[in-house]
Each structure stands twice: as structure tokens, then as C-alpha cells.
Motif scaffolding. Structure first.
Motif, PDB file in Angstrom:
ATOM      1  N   ASP A 151      25.309  10.399 -76.819  1.00 47.18           N
ATOM      2  CA  ASP A 151      24.204  11.236 -77.287  1.00 47.18           C
ATOM      3  C   ASP A 151      24.506  12.708 -77.013  1.00 47.18           C
ATOM      4  O   ASP A 151      24.904  13.071 -75.913  1.00 47.18           O
ATOM      5  CB  ASP A 151      22.892  10.865 -76.583  1.00 47.18           C
ATOM      6  CG  ASP A 151      22.280   9.580 -77.078  1.00 47.18           C
ATOM      7  OD1 ASP A 151      22.702   9.080 -78.145  1.00 47.18           O
ATOM      8  OD2 ASP A 151      21.372   9.059 -76.393  1.00 47.18           O
ATOM      9  N   ASN A 153      22.034  14.934 -77.616  1.00 48.85           N
ATOM     10  CA  ASN A 153      20.724  15.406 -77.187  1.00 48.85           C
ATOM     11  C   ASN A 153      20.000  14.302 -76.424  1.00 48.85           C
ATOM     12  O   ASN A 153      20.049  13.136 -76.798  1.00 48.85           O
ATOM     13  CB  ASN A 153      19.883  15.817 -78.400  1.00 48.85           C
ATOM     14  CG  ASN A 153      20.484  16.995 -79.124  1.00 48.85           C
ATOM     15  OD1 ASN A 153      20.643  18.063 -78.559  1.00 48.85           O
ATOM     16  ND2 ASN A 153      20.838  16.795 -80.379  1.00 48.85           N
ATOM     17  N   TYR A 155      16.112  13.534 -74.287  1.00 49.33           N
ATOM     18  CA  TYR A 155      14.718  13.951 -74.337  1.00 49.33           C
ATOM     19  C   TYR A 155      14.103  13.818 -72.954  1.00 49.33           C
ATOM     20  O   TYR A 155      14.501  12.974 -72.160  1.00 49.33           O
ATOM     21  CB  TYR A 155      13.958  13.100 -75.354  1.00 49.33           C
ATOM     22  CG  TYR A 155      14.484  13.342 -76.753  1.00 49.33           C
ATOM     23  CD1 TYR A 155      13.950  14.348 -77.545  1.00 49.33           C
ATOM     24  CD2 TYR A 155      15.556  12.610 -77.247  1.00 49.33           C
ATOM     25  CE1 TYR A 155      14.458  14.609 -78.808  1.00 49.33           C
ATOM     26  CE2 TYR A 155      16.071  12.860 -78.507  1.00 49.33           C
ATOM     27  CZ  TYR A 155      15.517  13.858 -79.280  1.00 49.33           C
ATOM     28  OH  TYR A 155      16.032  14.118 -80.519  1.00 49.33           O
ATOM     29  N   SER A 167       6.963  16.763 -74.873  1.00 49.68           N
ATOM     30  CA  SER A 167       8.337  16.263 -74.969  1.00 49.68           C
ATOM     31  C   SER A 167       9.260  17.367 -75.446  1.00 49.68           C
ATOM     32  O   SER A 167       8.889  18.164 -76.310  1.00 49.68           O
ATOM     33  CB  SER A 167       8.407  15.082 -75.940  1.00 49.68           C
ATOM     34  OG  SER A 167       7.682  13.992 -75.436  1.00 49.68           O
ATOM     35  N   LYS A 169      13.585  18.390 -76.356  1.00 57.08           N
ATOM     36  CA  LYS A 169      14.947  17.946 -76.627  1.00 57.08           C
ATOM     37  C   LYS A 169      15.881  18.826 -75.828  1.00 57.08           C
ATOM     38  O   LYS A 169      15.708  20.039 -75.749  1.00 57.08           O
ATOM     39  CB  LYS A 169      15.247  18.063 -78.129  1.00 57.08           C
ATOM     40  CG  LYS A 169      16.639  17.601 -78.502  1.00 57.08           C
ATOM     41  CD  LYS A 169      16.814  17.396 -80.001  1.00 57.08           C
ATOM     42  CE  LYS A 169      16.744  18.656 -80.786  1.00 57.08           C
ATOM     43  NZ  LYS A 169      17.136  18.458 -82.185  1.00 57.08           N
ATOM     44  N   ASN A 171      20.027  19.674 -75.240  1.00 54.35           N
ATOM     45  CA  ASN A 171      21.412  19.518 -75.652  1.00 54.35           C
ATOM     46  C   ASN A 171      22.292  19.513 -74.396  1.00 54.35           C
ATOM     47  O   ASN A 171      22.286  20.478 -73.630  1.00 54.35           O
ATOM     48  CB  ASN A 171      21.844  20.639 -76.600  1.00 54.35           C
ATOM     49  CG  ASN A 171      23.260  20.457 -77.078  1.00 54.35           C
ATOM     50  OD1 ASN A 171      24.215  20.698 -76.333  1.00 54.35           O
ATOM     51  ND2 ASN A 171      23.404  20.007 -78.316  1.00 54.35           N
TER      52      ASN A 171
END
Length: 175
Positions: A151, A153, A155, A167, A169, A171
Motif C-alpha cells: 500500500d 497510502n 488511513y 479519517s 489518508k 502517504n
């Protein structure tokens, strides 16, 4: 030994069977079996129910274990599955004065500490090198920072007295 609570899981690469056995709700004995081999032996990693230790990741035969053995506030160690006794453990994220909770995703570990009722998140590589402290909007409580190995990204949820649960995101490469 008799166990009152027993749990098992297979690692993501389907190489190891991990078994945790305990007699009470605190302290477990940890076992591993390399199921990629014919007639594998069950290897006991921890004994005497003196700690809570859990395998949270592996890369090949390298195991990453979250433990409170000789670390009341928890630490993350690595060890080769071929000889996983505590004598061979190497600290990846050392114990601090704050309790450690570890998650992983995107090729990194995320150390979560609760300090004065506020979360502090540190991002580490698999060798234990600190990449960065995750910058949060303000003081508050954070959950999340877990995902698949590839992944880009992840969360997480953030909340405090002013901000309802939100919530975000994240990186993993740019922070």
C-alpha cells in the motif's frame, strides 16, 4: 503444559504457523512451526508465561515480535525463526517510558504512543530506523496506520474534544 486459551494464525506468506497459549488473560507462551518443510517441528519461543509476545510480521525467516518481555512498556524485536529464543532477539523499536502499540503497512512499522492522553506516531523502517514523526493536525487520539505491504497510502482516524472522528489518508513515502 495445559493452556486455557489457545490461538493460532498463519503468516501472510503462509510459511509459518504461529501459536499462542496461555493459562490466564496475561502472559502467553509463543510457538512457531515452519509449515513449508516436511515434518516440521514445533519450536517454543517464550516460556513460563512471563510475557505477552506476538509475531506481527515476517520477511522470510525474519520474525518481528511485539513483546513486554524485559520491557514493561513493550518493544518490537526481530529474530531468525531458525533460532528464535529470547537470547537472540534484536531490538527494532526500543522500550520507552510510554507504552508502545505497533502496526504495519506500506513497508513500514508505525509506533503509537499515548502521551498525556494524546497520540504520538513514529514511522520506522524494518531495520528500526526512524523515518519521521507523523505530523497531526493538533493534539488528539489516533487509530489506524495499518495496511498491506504494498500500500502506498494508509488511513487513520483522528479525534479530540473539538474535532469529531475524522479519517485521513497518509502517504507512507512523503508523510
Amino acid at each position: 503444559e495445559k493452556f486455557r486459551y489457545v490461538g493460532g494464525k498463519i503468516t501472510k506468506d503462509e510459511r509459518y504457523l504461529i501459536i499462542s497459549g496461555s493459562q490466564t488473560t496475561s502472559g502467553n507462551n509463543l510457538f512457531i512451526k515452519d509449515i513449508s518443510k516436511k515434518n516440521p517441528k514445533l519450536i517454543q519461543i517464550t516460556t513460563d508465561f512471563k510475557s505477552d509476545s506476538y509475531v506481527i510480521h515476517n520477511i522470510g525467516s525474519l520474525l518481528y515480535i511485539s513483546t513486554n518481555l524485559n520491557a514493561n512498556n513493550r518493544k518490537l524485536i526481530s529474530v531468525d525463526a531458525k533460532n528464535p529464543s529470547p537470547n537472540n532477539w534484536k531490538d527494532i523499536i526500543k522500550e520507552t517510558k510510554n507504552v508502545l502499540s505497533v502496526s504495519k503497512g506500506g513497508g513500514y512499522f508505525f509506533a503509537r504512543y499515548l502521551i498525556d492522553v494524546n497520540s504520538k506516531i513514529l514511522q520506522y523502517d524494518y531495520n528500526g530506523k526512524l523515518i519521521r514523526e507523523v505530523e497531526l493536525e493538533s493534539k488528539g487520539n489516533v487509530t489506524g496506520f495499518s495496511g498491506k505491504e504494498d500500500d502506498d497510502n494508509l488511513y487513520y482516524n483522528f479525534t479530540n474534544y473539538i474535532t469529531p472522528r475524522s479519517s485521513f489518508k497518509y502517504n507512507v513515502e512523503t508523510g
